[in-house]
Design a protein around this motif. Structure first.
Motif, PDB file in Angstrom:
ATOM      1  N   GLY A 102       8.332  13.042  -6.731  1.00 26.12           N
ATOM      2  CA  GLY A 102       8.203  14.181  -7.622  1.00 26.12           C
ATOM      3  C   GLY A 102       7.190  13.836  -8.703  1.00 26.12           C
ATOM      4  O   GLY A 102       7.012  12.670  -9.046  1.00 26.12           O
ATOM      5  N   GLN A 103       6.521  14.845  -9.230  1.00 27.94           N
ATOM      6  CA  GLN A 103       5.489  14.586 -10.228  1.00 27.94           C
ATOM      7  C   GLN A 103       6.109  14.249 -11.574  1.00 27.94           C
ATOM      8  O   GLN A 103       6.949  14.983 -12.086  1.00 27.94           O
ATOM      9  N   GLY A 104       5.679  13.126 -12.139  1.00 26.61           N
ATOM     10  CA  GLY A 104       6.147  12.704 -13.464  1.00 26.61           C
ATOM     11  C   GLY A 104       4.987  12.589 -14.432  1.00 26.61           C
ATOM     12  O   GLY A 104       3.910  13.153 -14.206  1.00 26.61           O
ATOM     13  N   LYS A 105       5.203  11.846 -15.504  1.00 23.22           N
ATOM     14  CA  LYS A 105       4.154  11.634 -16.492  1.00 23.22           C
ATOM     15  C   LYS A 105       2.992  10.879 -15.865  1.00 23.22           C
ATOM     16  O   LYS A 105       3.159  10.136 -14.892  1.00 23.22           O
ATOM     17  N   ARG A 106       1.817  11.048 -16.449  1.00 19.32           N
ATOM     18  CA  ARG A 106       0.614  10.473 -15.859  1.00 19.32           C
ATOM     19  C   ARG A 106      -0.038   9.415 -16.753  1.00 19.32           C
ATOM     20  O   ARG A 106      -1.255   9.225 -16.728  1.00 19.32           O
ATOM     21  N   LYS A 113       5.203   2.829 -12.287  1.00 16.76           N
ATOM     22  CA  LYS A 113       6.555   3.131 -11.804  1.00 16.76           C
ATOM     23  C   LYS A 113       6.505   3.986 -10.540  1.00 16.76           C
ATOM     24  O   LYS A 113       7.266   3.767  -9.590  1.00 16.76           O
ATOM     25  N   ALA A 114       5.592   4.980 -10.510  1.00 11.58           N
ATOM     26  CA  ALA A 114       5.463   5.856  -9.345  1.00 11.58           C
ATOM     27  C   ALA A 114       5.052   5.045  -8.119  1.00 11.58           C
ATOM     28  O   ALA A 114       5.591   5.249  -7.018  1.00 11.58           O
ATOM     29  N   LYS A 115       4.112   4.139  -8.297  1.00  9.15           N
ATOM     30  CA  LYS A 115       3.691   3.302  -7.178  1.00  9.15           C
ATOM     31  C   LYS A 115       4.846   2.460  -6.669  1.00  9.15           C
ATOM     32  O   LYS A 115       5.057   2.330  -5.457  1.00  9.15           O
ATOM     33  N   GLN A 116       5.621   1.885  -7.587  1.00  6.50           N
ATOM     34  CA  GLN A 116       6.757   1.062  -7.168  1.00  6.50           C
ATOM     35  C   GLN A 116       7.806   1.885  -6.432  1.00  6.50           C
ATOM     36  O   GLN A 116       8.388   1.423  -5.455  1.00  6.50           O
ATOM     37  N   ASN A 117       8.022   3.110  -6.891  1.00  3.55           N
ATOM     38  CA  ASN A 117       8.956   3.989  -6.190  1.00  3.55           C
ATOM     39  C   ASN A 117       8.487   4.239  -4.754  1.00  3.55           C
ATOM     40  O   ASN A 117       9.293   4.257  -3.819  1.00  3.55           O
ATOM     41  N   ALA A 118       7.176   4.422  -4.609  1.00  2.00           N
ATOM     42  CA  ALA A 118       6.619   4.629  -3.270  1.00  2.00           C
ATOM     43  C   ALA A 118       6.837   3.390  -2.400  1.00  2.00           C
ATOM     44  O   ALA A 118       7.254   3.499  -1.238  1.00  2.00           O
ATOM     45  N   LEU A 119       6.590   2.226  -2.957  1.00  2.00           N
ATOM     46  CA  LEU A 119       6.779   0.978  -2.208  1.00  2.00           C
ATOM     47  C   LEU A 119       8.237   0.786  -1.805  1.00  2.00           C
ATOM     48  O   LEU A 119       8.529   0.285  -0.714  1.00  2.00           O
ATOM     49  N   GLY A 159       3.844   9.220   6.078  1.00  2.00           N
ATOM     50  CA  GLY A 159       2.923   9.997   5.259  1.00  2.00           C
ATOM     51  C   GLY A 159       3.400   9.979   3.818  1.00  2.00           C
ATOM     52  O   GLY A 159       4.605   9.913   3.562  1.00  2.00           O
ATOM     53  N   ILE A 160       2.485  10.016   2.888  1.00  2.00           N
ATOM     54  CA  ILE A 160       2.842  10.031   1.458  1.00  2.00           C
ATOM     55  C   ILE A 160       2.724  11.463   0.946  1.00  2.00           C
ATOM     56  O   ILE A 160       1.656  12.086   1.063  1.00  2.00           O
ATOM     57  N   GLU A 161       3.804  11.980   0.398  1.00  2.00           N
ATOM     58  CA  GLU A 161       3.776  13.324  -0.175  1.00  2.00           C
ATOM     59  C   GLU A 161       3.644  13.217  -1.682  1.00  2.00           C
ATOM     60  O   GLU A 161       4.590  12.840  -2.379  1.00  2.00           O
ATOM     61  N   ASN A 162       2.474  13.527  -2.154  1.00  2.00           N
ATOM     62  CA  ASN A 162       2.062  13.516  -3.553  1.00  2.00           C
ATOM     63  C   ASN A 162       1.207  12.288  -3.856  1.00  2.00           C
ATOM     64  O   ASN A 162       1.692  11.146  -3.871  1.00  2.00           O
ATOM     65  N   GLY A 163      -0.058  12.551  -4.116  1.00  2.00           N
ATOM     66  CA  GLY A 163      -0.994  11.495  -4.474  1.00  2.00           C
ATOM     67  C   GLY A 163      -0.678  10.828  -5.800  1.00  2.00           C
ATOM     68  O   GLY A 163      -1.398   9.914  -6.217  1.00  2.00           O
ATOM     69  N   TYR A 164       0.383  11.269  -6.451  1.00  5.74           N
ATOM     70  CA  TYR A 164       0.858  10.616  -7.684  1.00  5.74           C
ATOM     71  C   TYR A 164       1.066   9.128  -7.443  1.00  5.74           C
ATOM     72  O   TYR A 164       0.918   8.310  -8.357  1.00  5.74           O
ATOM     73  N   ALA A 165       1.413   8.766  -6.196  1.00  3.69           N
ATOM     74  CA  ALA A 165       1.636   7.357  -5.869  1.00  3.69           C
ATOM     75  C   ALA A 165       0.369   6.524  -6.080  1.00  3.69           C
ATOM     76  O   ALA A 165       0.436   5.323  -6.346  1.00  3.69           O
ATOM     77  N   LYS A 190       3.263  20.067  -9.147  1.00  8.35           N
ATOM     78  CA  LYS A 190       2.534  20.037 -10.418  1.00  8.35           C
ATOM     79  C   LYS A 190       1.145  19.432 -10.205  1.00  8.35           C
ATOM     80  O   LYS A 190       0.909  18.690  -9.258  1.00  8.35           O
ATOM     81  N   ASN A 191       0.243  19.743 -11.121  1.00 10.47           N
ATOM     82  CA  ASN A 191      -1.077  19.118 -11.088  1.00 10.47           C
ATOM     83  C   ASN A 191      -0.945  17.613 -11.270  1.00 10.47           C
ATOM     84  O   ASN A 191      -0.021  17.132 -11.930  1.00 10.47           O
ATOM     85  N   ASN A 192      -1.881  16.877 -10.680  1.00  7.15           N
ATOM     86  CA  ASN A 192      -1.924  15.438 -10.944  1.00  7.15           C
ATOM     87  C   ASN A 192      -3.374  15.024 -11.205  1.00  7.15           C
ATOM     88  O   ASN A 192      -4.227  15.874 -11.445  1.00  7.15           O
ATOM     89  N   ASP A 193      -3.660  13.727 -11.143  1.00  5.85           N
ATOM     90  CA  ASP A 193      -5.019  13.266 -11.442  1.00  5.85           C
ATOM     91  C   ASP A 193      -6.001  13.587 -10.331  1.00  5.85           C
ATOM     92  O   ASP A 193      -7.215  13.450 -10.515  1.00  5.85           O
ATOM     93  N   ILE A 194      -5.489  14.021  -9.176  1.00 10.51           N
ATOM     94  CA  ILE A 194      -6.343  14.282  -8.017  1.00 10.51           C
ATOM     95  C   ILE A 194      -6.796  15.737  -7.947  1.00 10.51           C
ATOM     96  O   ILE A 194      -7.963  16.022  -7.681  1.00 10.51           O
TER      97      ILE A 194
END
Length: 255
Positions: A102-106, A113-119, A159-165, A190-194
């Motif tokens: 899910g999209q969080g703070k950027r 933290k988002a990357k670690q959640n993905a891992l 597959g990764i859902e959300n480039g937030y990772a 939500k919008n992200n950096d991508i």
């Protein structure tokens, strides 16, 4: 017994009603027969081809609800709609398991933290594959699906859902690729950096792809990673189409 006028009228009316009902019965019979034929044809096709689900959110259930993929789960008790057993029963040969965020703070800390959640979700998926090696296997290219199908096991793509990772670090893409990810959805709700999302209440932020988002598409093309356009805004979609050198996918609809 003599046939009275009343009995004659009654029997005639019943006979007429029966005759009138026959076309309806015949029509329903034909409909049912046609449906049966279509089902038989569909099952025959289903059994002949390789079937692939391009987006499955089950990894979150594995992670948080402790669902085991190697047992037949009861959907009414666990809420789980997928496991390796039911995939085989339903003739589902392969599936993309989603590493969903899910999209969080950027900010920098949140991106880490988002990357670690993905891992952690990657680890969850591989944990089930290691636990049930006779039922499923990781797949990283199209040929793997056919090879694994022949063994009677399920082919599991990631597959990764959300480039937030990815955060704002382009090198994360190759790291995820080496872990087995074969597509990344640009964003989620939500919008992200991508790029801009199709459902962000605040509207457009980048007017489509950001400058960083363009680099993401180029890097994914270089690696041979599919660009997933689910959830993104119309402008983001057309920016991707104009930039990508490879075909793109929409891994799930109504998004």
């Amino acid at each position: 017994m003599p046939l009275t006028r009343r009995k004659f009228i009654t029997s005639t009316a019943i006979s007429a009603a029966g005759l009138a009902f026959l076309p309806t019965l015949n029509a329903q019979f034909l409909i049912n027969s046609e449906e049966d034929n279509l089902k038989k044809r569909a099952l025959k096709i289903h059994g002949r081809i390789l079937t692939l689900d391009t987006h499955c959110d089950t990894p979150l259930r594995i992670m948080y609800d402790k669902i085991e993929m190697g047992v037949r789960n009861d959907v009414f008790k666990s809420g789980s709609k997928i496991d390796f057993i039911r995939m085989k029963e339903g003739g589902l040969d392969a599936s993309f398991f989603a590493v969903f965020l899910g999209q969080g703070k950027r900010d920098a800390e949140s991106n880490i933290k988002a990357k670690q959640n993905a891992l952690d979700i990657f680890d969850t998926i591989y944990g089930q594959l290691i636990k049930y090696p006779n039922l499923a296997e990781i797949a990283i290219n199209p040929d793997d699906a056919y090879r694994i199908q022949k063994t009677g096991k399920r082919a599991i793509y990631i597959g990764i859902e959300n480039g937030y990772a990815i955060g704002s670090e382009i090198l994360n893409i190759e790291e995820f690729y080496k872990l087995g990810a074969r597509y990344i959805t640009r964003c989620h709700s939500k919008n992200n950096d991508i790029c801009d999302s199709s459902t962000d209440d605040n509207g457009s932020e980048h007017n489509g792809l950001s400058a960083f988002g363009e680099k993401v598409v180029i890097e994914m093309n270089r690696l041979g990673m599919m660009v997933d356009v689910s959830h993104i805004s119309d402008k983001s979609f057309y920016d991707v189409i104009n930039l990508s050198k490879s075909p793109v996918i929409a891994s799930h609809s109504s998004s």
